[in-house]
Design an enzyme around this catalytic site. Structure first.
Site, PDB file in Angstrom:
ATOM      1  N   GLN A 195      82.083   0.956 -25.895  1.00 14.65           N
ATOM      2  CA  GLN A 195      81.189   0.193 -26.768  1.00 14.65           C
ATOM      3  C   GLN A 195      82.055  -0.748 -27.609  1.00 14.65           C
ATOM      4  OE1 GLN A 195      77.551   1.130 -26.631  1.00 14.65           O
ATOM      5  NE2 GLN A 195      78.542   1.915 -24.776  1.00 14.65           N
ATOM      6  N   GLY A 225      69.588   1.694 -31.754  1.00 11.32           N
ATOM      7  CA  GLY A 225      70.543   1.815 -30.665  1.00 11.32           C
ATOM      8  C   GLY A 225      71.382   0.568 -30.454  1.00 11.32           C
ATOM      9  N   HIS A 226      72.341   0.693 -29.529  1.00  6.90           N
ATOM     10  CA  HIS A 226      73.270  -0.411 -29.295  1.00  6.90           C
ATOM     11  C   HIS A 226      72.565  -1.626 -28.682  1.00  6.90           C
ATOM     12  CE1 HIS A 226      74.394   1.515 -25.117  1.00  6.90           C
ATOM     13  NE2 HIS A 226      73.128   1.165 -25.192  1.00  6.90           N
ATOM     14  N   ASN A 227      73.071  -2.804 -29.034  1.00 10.02           N
ATOM     15  CA  ASN A 227      72.593  -4.099 -28.513  1.00 10.02           C
ATOM     16  C   ASN A 227      71.201  -4.477 -29.005  1.00 10.02           C
ATOM     17  OD1 ASN A 227      74.971  -4.033 -26.934  1.00 10.02           O
ATOM     18  ND2 ASN A 227      73.878  -3.049 -25.245  1.00 10.02           N
ATOM     19  N   SER A 278      69.314  -2.311 -26.377  1.00 13.38           N
ATOM     20  CA  SER A 278      69.027  -3.621 -25.778  1.00 13.38           C
ATOM     21  C   SER A 278      67.583  -4.054 -25.979  1.00 13.38           C
ATOM     22  CB  SER A 278      69.384  -3.608 -24.290  1.00 13.38           C
ATOM     23  OG  SER A 278      70.745  -3.283 -24.105  1.00 13.38           O
TER      24      SER A 278
END
Length: 362
Positions: free
Chosen positions: A216, A257-259, A277
């Site tokens: 990440q 969460g990520h993105n 995402s």
């Protein structure tokens, strides 16, 4: 009612001054000299307190209140007891909030818990970190290498700011918070116990090797005027950044969460879970405990009812709810249909409408 043990007691104001400040109309101008020393709810207010009334559910409290004055809309004005001075306002709660902000500016943004005005002796500051003037660092906070913190920012006790993090001016980072791989704008308020910039939840199954971690390597970008509630976690991106847009307000215990990209001026209530995402537009409102699947798009101005599960894109200005979420009108129609089936029983096959019958449910 304001508790002076925790918040400063405001300077007294007259009703005439309050009316001028809020744009409300003091119905009986002869009461303009009455002094108000604080704000309170209808049921707790005393003769020197200001209250407000804008919901008929509290009519009983209004009738029994001991408040010295009350902000009230014209349609409820006649219900105010004679001993209470009336401040007529088309938006009584908005006017009340305006006065509350004037009375209790210290409650809008947490300051040092220890009345610090500089860097505490027990704080750990890396030699390469750069702090502008008027930065306050509370005891036992840790500031890592190459960190930059802007003027007027306050870092709470036990907070850990990781290498290279940038924090803008007039920010507040609550006690026990950890921040890494993050750039933060100005006037950002982060409540205690948040964790920002840690690894996103990224794994891929490699057969006999099991689930292998995906690096990440992105960042978290938090724009100006954002507020983040206690216990919220924001993961850094994998390849692209996780972004929180300007003016967005996030409640306690939210997982991002990520993105994920969140637009400007969004409202996220408590215990929301946003998968990776995901893209959220501007002015979106999400109720408590909403869960949204990954790789979706939530359009500008959309609203999602509390405890909904979202698995599809939502168009701009959409009003969705339910599990799984759908347009609210469709959701309500389906709920009504299910209620009718439970109440009346399903029609027999081939019959347009069967008569209700008793059923035994075991």
């Amino acid at each position: 009612m304001t508790q002076p043990a925790f918040f400063k007691r405001p300077l007294p104001s007259t009703l005439a001054e309050i009316a001028a400040s809020t744009g409300a109309q003091l119905v009986d101008a002869s009461r303009g000299g009455i002094r108000i020393i604080g704000l309170a709810s209808l049921d707790q207010a005393g003769p020197m307190h200001l209250a407000f009334f804008d919901n008929h559910k509290y009519a009983g409290q209004l009738a029994a209140t001991k408040a010295g004055a009350c902000l009230v809309s014209p349609r409820f004005e006649a219900d105010v007891p004679a001993h209470v001075a009336v401040l007529r306002s088309k938006a009584p709660f908005r006017a009340f909030v305006s006065i509350a902000r004037d009375f209790h500016g210290d409650a809008l943004r947490p300051q040092s818990w220890f009345d610090n005005t500089a860097v505490a002796a027990s704080a750990v500051i890396h030699p390469s970190a750069y702090l502008e003037d008027e930065v306050v660092i509370d005891p036992l906070a840790v500031i890592g290498p190459d960190v930059q913190i802007g003027r007027g920012s306050v870092i709470g006790s036990g907070a850990v700011i990781g290498p290279g993090v940038r924090i803008g001016r007039d920010c507040n980072v609550g006690a026990g918070t950890t921040i890494q791989a993050t750039l933060i704008g100005n006037n950002v308020l982060i409540h205690p116990g948040c964790h920002i910039g840690q690894d996103g939840y990224g794994f891929i199954f490699f057969g006999s090797e099991g689930h292998v971690k995906v690096p990440q390597t992105g960042r978290v970008l938090i724009q100006n005027d954002v507020e983040i509630g206690a216990g919220t976690t924001i993961d850094r991106g994998s390849l692209r950044d996780t972004v929180i847009g300007e003016g967005t307000k996030i409640d306690n215990q939210v997982q991002i969460g990520h993105n994920v990209t969140i637009g400007r001026r969004c409202l996220l209530a408590a215990q929301i879970g946003l998968a990776g995402s995901l893209t959220i537009g501007d002015n979106v409102a999400l109720g408590a405990k909403v869960g949204i699947n990954n790789h979706l798009h939530i359009g500008d101005g959309a609203q999602v009812t509390a405890m909904s599960g979202v698995k599809d894109d939502i168009p701009a200005n959409g009003r969705w709810g339910g599990y799984f979420a759908k347009p609210t009108r469709q959701w309500f129609r389906e709920l009504l249909a299910v209620e009718r089936l439970v109440r009346d029983g399903a029609p027999d096959a081939g019959s347009p409408k069967a008569a209700p019958k008793d059923r035994v449910i075991e």
